[in-house]
Design a protein around this motif. Structure first.
Motif, PDB file in Angstrom:
ATOM      1  N   UNK A   1     -17.371  48.258  -9.608  1.00  0.00           N
ATOM      2  CA  UNK A   1     -16.930  47.598  -8.381  1.00  0.00           C
ATOM      3  C   UNK A   1     -16.298  48.562  -7.379  1.00  0.00           C
ATOM      4  N   UNK A   2     -16.118  49.807  -7.774  1.00  0.00           N
ATOM      5  CA  UNK A   2     -15.462  50.761  -6.884  1.00  0.00           C
ATOM      6  C   UNK A   2     -16.344  51.081  -5.682  1.00  0.00           C
ATOM      7  N   UNK A   3     -15.707  51.328  -4.541  1.00  0.00           N
ATOM      8  CA  UNK A   3     -16.450  51.629  -3.318  1.00  0.00           C
ATOM      9  C   UNK A   3     -17.267  52.908  -3.457  1.00  0.00           C
ATOM     10  N   UNK A   4     -16.693  53.914  -4.111  1.00  0.00           N
ATOM     11  CA  UNK A   4     -17.394  55.191  -4.257  1.00  0.00           C
ATOM     12  C   UNK A   4     -18.692  55.029  -5.031  1.00  0.00           C
ATOM     13  N   UNK A   5     -18.664  54.213  -6.106  1.00  0.00           N
ATOM     14  CA  UNK A   5     -19.871  53.996  -6.905  1.00  0.00           C
ATOM     15  C   UNK A   5     -20.920  53.236  -6.095  1.00  0.00           C
ATOM     16  N   UNK A   6     -20.492  52.205  -5.382  1.00  0.00           N
ATOM     17  CA  UNK A   6     -21.436  51.406  -4.596  1.00  0.00           C
ATOM     18  C   UNK A   6     -22.066  52.245  -3.488  1.00  0.00           C
ATOM     19  N   UNK A   7     -21.233  53.014  -2.787  1.00  0.00           N
ATOM     20  CA  UNK A   7     -21.744  53.846  -1.692  1.00  0.00           C
ATOM     21  C   UNK A   7     -22.709  54.897  -2.220  1.00  0.00           C
ATOM     22  N   UNK A   8     -22.337  55.566  -3.317  1.00  0.00           N
ATOM     23  CA  UNK A   8     -23.207  56.591  -3.889  1.00  0.00           C
ATOM     24  C   UNK A   8     -24.535  56.007  -4.358  1.00  0.00           C
ATOM     25  N   UNK A   9     -24.497  54.828  -4.963  1.00  0.00           N
ATOM     26  CA  UNK A   9     -25.723  54.192  -5.439  1.00  0.00           C
ATOM     27  C   UNK A   9     -26.626  53.809  -4.276  1.00  0.00           C
ATOM     28  N   UNK A  10     -26.045  53.215  -3.228  1.00  0.00           N
ATOM     29  CA  UNK A  10     -26.836  52.811  -2.060  1.00  0.00           C
ATOM     30  C   UNK A  10     -27.472  54.024  -1.388  1.00  0.00           C
ATOM     31  N   UNK A  11     -26.682  55.106  -1.237  1.00  0.00           N
ATOM     32  CA  UNK A  11     -27.211  56.327  -0.620  1.00  0.00           C
ATOM     33  C   UNK A  11     -28.360  56.893  -1.456  1.00  0.00           C
ATOM     34  N   UNK A  12     -28.203  56.893  -2.785  1.00  0.00           N
ATOM     35  CA  UNK A  12     -29.244  57.408  -3.677  1.00  0.00           C
ATOM     36  C   UNK A  12     -30.525  56.586  -3.560  1.00  0.00           C
TER      37      UNK A  12
ATOM     38  N   UNK B   1     -22.662  53.497 -19.984  1.00  0.00           N
ATOM     39  CA  UNK B   1     -23.320  52.275 -19.521  1.00  0.00           C
ATOM     40  C   UNK B   1     -23.364  52.223 -17.997  1.00  0.00           C
ATOM     41  N   UNK B   2     -22.312  52.730 -17.360  1.00  0.00           N
ATOM     42  CA  UNK B   2     -22.293  52.797 -15.903  1.00  0.00           C
ATOM     43  C   UNK B   2     -23.409  53.713 -15.400  1.00  0.00           C
ATOM     44  N   UNK B   3     -23.556  54.859 -16.076  1.00  0.00           N
ATOM     45  CA  UNK B   3     -24.610  55.790 -15.708  1.00  0.00           C
ATOM     46  C   UNK B   3     -25.992  55.196 -15.898  1.00  0.00           C
ATOM     47  N   UNK B   4     -26.187  54.474 -17.012  1.00  0.00           N
ATOM     48  CA  UNK B   4     -27.479  53.823 -17.261  1.00  0.00           C
ATOM     49  C   UNK B   4     -27.776  52.778 -16.191  1.00  0.00           C
ATOM     50  N   UNK B   5     -26.750  52.077 -15.746  1.00  0.00           N
ATOM     51  CA  UNK B   5     -26.941  51.091 -14.682  1.00  0.00           C
ATOM     52  C   UNK B   5     -27.394  51.758 -13.396  1.00  0.00           C
ATOM     53  N   UNK B   6     -26.697  52.829 -13.023  1.00  0.00           N
ATOM     54  CA  UNK B   6     -27.030  53.514 -11.774  1.00  0.00           C
ATOM     55  C   UNK B   6     -28.396  54.178 -11.840  1.00  0.00           C
ATOM     56  N   UNK B   7     -28.646  54.928 -12.914  1.00  0.00           N
ATOM     57  CA  UNK B   7     -29.929  55.605 -13.025  1.00  0.00           C
ATOM     58  C   UNK B   7     -31.069  54.617 -13.248  1.00  0.00           C
ATOM     59  N   UNK B   8     -30.772  53.476 -13.893  1.00  0.00           N
ATOM     60  CA  UNK B   8     -31.791  52.446 -14.053  1.00  0.00           C
ATOM     61  C   UNK B   8     -32.249  51.920 -12.704  1.00  0.00           C
ATOM     62  N   UNK B   9     -31.299  51.662 -11.806  1.00  0.00           N
ATOM     63  CA  UNK B   9     -31.641  51.211 -10.460  1.00  0.00           C
ATOM     64  C   UNK B   9     -32.444  52.271  -9.713  1.00  0.00           C
ATOM     65  N   UNK B  10     -32.031  53.535  -9.862  1.00  0.00           N
ATOM     66  CA  UNK B  10     -32.727  54.633  -9.176  1.00  0.00           C
ATOM     67  C   UNK B  10     -34.147  54.788  -9.707  1.00  0.00           C
ATOM     68  N   UNK B  11     -34.307  54.741 -11.028  1.00  0.00           N
ATOM     69  CA  UNK B  11     -35.639  54.925 -11.629  1.00  0.00           C
ATOM     70  C   UNK B  11     -36.567  53.775 -11.250  1.00  0.00           C
ATOM     71  N   UNK B  12     -36.063  52.537 -11.309  1.00  0.00           N
ATOM     72  CA  UNK B  12     -36.898  51.380 -10.957  1.00  0.00           C
ATOM     73  C   UNK B  12     -37.309  51.445  -9.481  1.00  0.00           C
TER      74      UNK B  12
END
Length: 421
Positions: free
Chosen positions: A20-31, A241-252
């Motif tokens: 839920x952190x802003x940094x994680x959300x922003x980094x994921x959206x940018x990626x 698990x956080x990393x798998x969530x982020x990289x899962x979104x990126x890979x898909x």
């Protein structure tokens, strides 16, 4: 409360607080935006260029003979270019370039040997693509003129300059073909980037979280009710698990984007880094080395993070860990072109380098199974060792306060871990 319940409580807190952190959300959206943009780069370029007149070039031909073959050759080299014969003066041509009617002005004349030479006028000289194509086209025309002057046969000249085809044949049994290497290279390159960034991003995240909790004195409350060892493994699992969530979104997202633009991704980069018909074994090895690599560096990050109380100190104390993964990445990039070199082979058995470098070897070569098993065995033994030593350091380190950026504090943390907490 049962220890496993405490483990899952900390895991859940670690995962969702970072999710839920802003940094994680922003980094994921940018990626995700970057991945979609990279897959649609051709469409984006066409969107900005379109049918703009900036790709029009004016040609002043003082020879009266070279303009026609030059225009044909240039337009065949780049279909986005449009060359027009300009009948005005040089000054008039320059004014049209400055006003934006033409991207550039080309003047053609001959030297004392009656061979072509040219001048290229543009607002700036940043576009090397066109000047390189101009040089290539004029070189072809020059070859034709010399051939005619000397009475040589054009077909003979063409044969002389035709590249010699080389068929590459591997004599080693089960060695991969050039096509298979291209197919594997894309996944290998992708995976070494994945491991590299995962270690840097999530290793730093683990160390920072421990430092933040210590700086706020939350650790004292947690330690009184939860074993430090439980804390360490819960945090490592939560961040994983956080990393798998982020990289899962990126890979898909990347996979869907590539599928949608597959017809345009041919030749050049996409030929060198192929992704088709990748062996299942290579994918399995990629997953295995990714997980083991993460575990190894996550143990180190948690152990080092427990020694400090400030984020600034956390970044400093994990610098040696970052340097290890940077070194592994640089060796892996070299290994993509020479995966069988003795240096790459030797470093692939060093546990800190194994997750990246051994994966390069199994992806690019057909190596004996015992080498892979040995490297994985050494890596797992190292992980268990750091899990053991890391748990003890973590147990004592979380109770250490004050400025601490030296690895000498490991000894102090080990001594404190012997005390009852």
């Amino acid at each position: 409360m049962h220890p496993m319940n405490k483990f899952f409580i900390i895991l859940k807190h670690t995962y969702f607080s970072q999710l839920k952190s802003k940094s994680f959300i922003i980094m994921t959206v940018i990626s995700l935006i970057f991945i979609v943009g990279l897959a649609n780069i051709q469409n984006i370029v066409e969107l900005f260029t379109g049918d703009d007149r900036t790709e029009q070039l004016a040609v002043i031909d003082e020879t009266g003979e070279i303009a026609a073959p030059l225009i044909n050759t240039m337009e065949s080299l780049d279909e986005d270019l449009e060359l027009k014969l300009f009948e005005g003066s040089l000054d008039e041509g320059k004014e049209l370039v400055q006003s934006g009617d033409y991207l550039a002005l080309i003047t053609i004349e001959t030297d004392e040997e009656m061979l072509p030479k040219a001048s290229y006028y543009a607002l700036d000289l940043s576009n090397n693509r066109i000047t390189n194509q101009l040089e290539q086209a004029l070189s072809q025309i020059k070859t034709g003129i010399i051939t005619e002057q000397e009475g040589l046969d054009q077909e003979v000249i063409n044969k002389m300059f035709t590249p010699v085809p080389i068929e590459r044949i591997a004599l080693k049994e089960n060695a991969k073909t050039e096509e298979e290497l291209n197919q594997a290279r894309g996944l290998v390159y992708f995976m070494i980037f994945l491991i590299y960034f995962a270690v840097i991003m999530y290793g730093s995240m683990i160390a920072n979280q421990v430092a933040i909790e210590k700086s706020s004195r939350v650790m004292e409350i947690i330690v009184s009710s939860v074993s430090p060892i439980t804390q360490m493994f819960a945090k490592i699992t939560g961040v994983a698990l956080l990393g798998l969530t982020q990289f899962g979104l990126i890979i898909i997202t990347g996979y869907l984007s590539l599928k949608m633009n597959q017809s345009e991704m041919v030749g050049g980069f996409f030929e060198y880094f192929g992704f088709g018909d990748i062996p299942v074994a290579t994918i399995i090895y990629g997953v295995v080395f990714f997980i083991l690599g993460y575990l190894l560096y996550a143990m180190l990050a948690a152990m080092l993070g427990s020694l400090v109380t400030r984020i600034e100190d956390a970044q400093q104390v994990i610098t040696p860990m970052i340097m290890l993964i940077v070194a592994a990445f640089m060796i892996a990039v070299f290994g993509l072109n020479e995966p069988d070199s003795s240096f790459v082979v030797a470093t692939s058995f060093i546990p800190f380098f194994t997750p990246i470098i051994m994966f390069v070897r199994v992806g690019m070569l057909d190596i004996p199974l015992w080498e892979v098993a040995l490297s994985i065995g050494l890596l797992m033994a190292t992980i268990f060792f750091f899990a053991w030593i890391g748990a003890r350091v973590y147990k004592g380190g979380v109770l250490m306060y004050g400025r601490s950026t030296s690895l000498k504090d490991l000894k102090k943390a080990l001594q404190m871990s012997k005390k009852d907490v």
